[in-house]
Design a protein around this motif. Structure first.
Motif, mmCIF file in Angstrom:
data_model
loop_
_atom_site.group_PDB
_atom_site.id
_atom_site.type_symbol
_atom_site.label_atom_id
_atom_site.label_comp_id
_atom_site.label_asym_id
_atom_site.label_seq_id
_atom_site.Cartn_x
_atom_site.Cartn_y
_atom_site.Cartn_z
ATOM 1 N N ASP A 161 0.837 -1.197 0.000
ATOM 2 C CA ASP A 161 0.000 0.000 0.000
ATOM 3 C C ASP A 161 0.878 1.256 0.000
ATOM 4 O OD1 ASP A 161 -2.769 0.973 0.172
ATOM 5 O OD2 ASP A 161 -2.065 1.890 2.034
ATOM 6 N N PRO A 162 0.468 2.324 -0.677
ATOM 7 C CA PRO A 162 1.268 3.568 -0.652
ATOM 8 C C PRO A 162 1.434 4.147 0.760
ATOM 9 C CG PRO A 162 -0.363 3.663 -2.389
ATOM 10 C CD PRO A 162 -0.647 2.420 -1.611
ATOM 11 N N ASN A 163 0.536 3.834 1.653
ATOM 12 C CA ASN A 163 0.629 4.315 3.034
ATOM 13 C C ASN A 163 1.073 3.191 3.965
ATOM 14 O OD1 ASN A 163 -0.360 6.859 2.293
ATOM 15 N ND2 ASN A 163 -2.451 6.087 2.347
ATOM 16 N N ASP A 164 2.113 2.471 3.561
ATOM 17 C CA ASP A 164 2.562 1.342 4.365
ATOM 18 C C ASP A 164 3.312 1.809 5.612
ATOM 19 O OD1 ASP A 164 4.798 2.260 3.132
ATOM 20 O OD2 ASP A 164 5.520 0.320 2.441
ATOM 21 N N ILE A 165 3.717 0.861 6.436
ATOM 22 C CA ILE A 165 4.350 1.152 7.721
ATOM 23 C C ILE A 165 5.668 1.897 7.531
ATOM 24 C CG2 ILE A 165 5.345 0.089 9.787
ATOM 25 C CD1 ILE A 165 2.329 -0.066 9.679
#
Length: 98
Positions: free
Chosen positions: A30-34
């Motif tokens: 995901d583009p907003n990963d950890i």
């Protein structure tokens, strides 16, 4: 058919498979990963430090400006230090530290 029977039942659970796929997707793809989130948080910390530093500079500059507006001796001191100005009967020596 024999291959399908050899798979444990918990691996056939569609909810477990979907949940596992979702977690893997959110952590890595995901583009907003950890990893990105941690990078954004570190950048935010740096920006907050910069903001505090710049606010302190603004406060110091406002105090200096207030002194320049109200005190003639401060104006003279500022002119001598910043612009190397001098009176007509004075000699000016500039000493630079290395």
């Amino acid at each position: 058919m024999k291959l399908l029977n050899s798979i444990p039942s918990w691996l056939k659970n569609k909810y477990l498979l979907t949940g596992t796929f979702f977690v893997v997707w959110m952590f890595f793809f995901d583009p907003n990963d950890i990893k990105s989130d941690m990078g954004h948080r570190a950048r935010l910390g740096e920006l907050k430090k910069n903001e505090l530093h710049l606010n302190q500079l603004i406060t110091d500059t406002k105090k200096e400006l207030d002194q320049l507006k109200t005190n003639a001796q401060t104006i003279e001191k500022y002119a001598r230090e910043k612009y190397m100005m001098k009176k007509d009967n004075e000699d000016l020596f500039v000493v630079q530290a290395k």
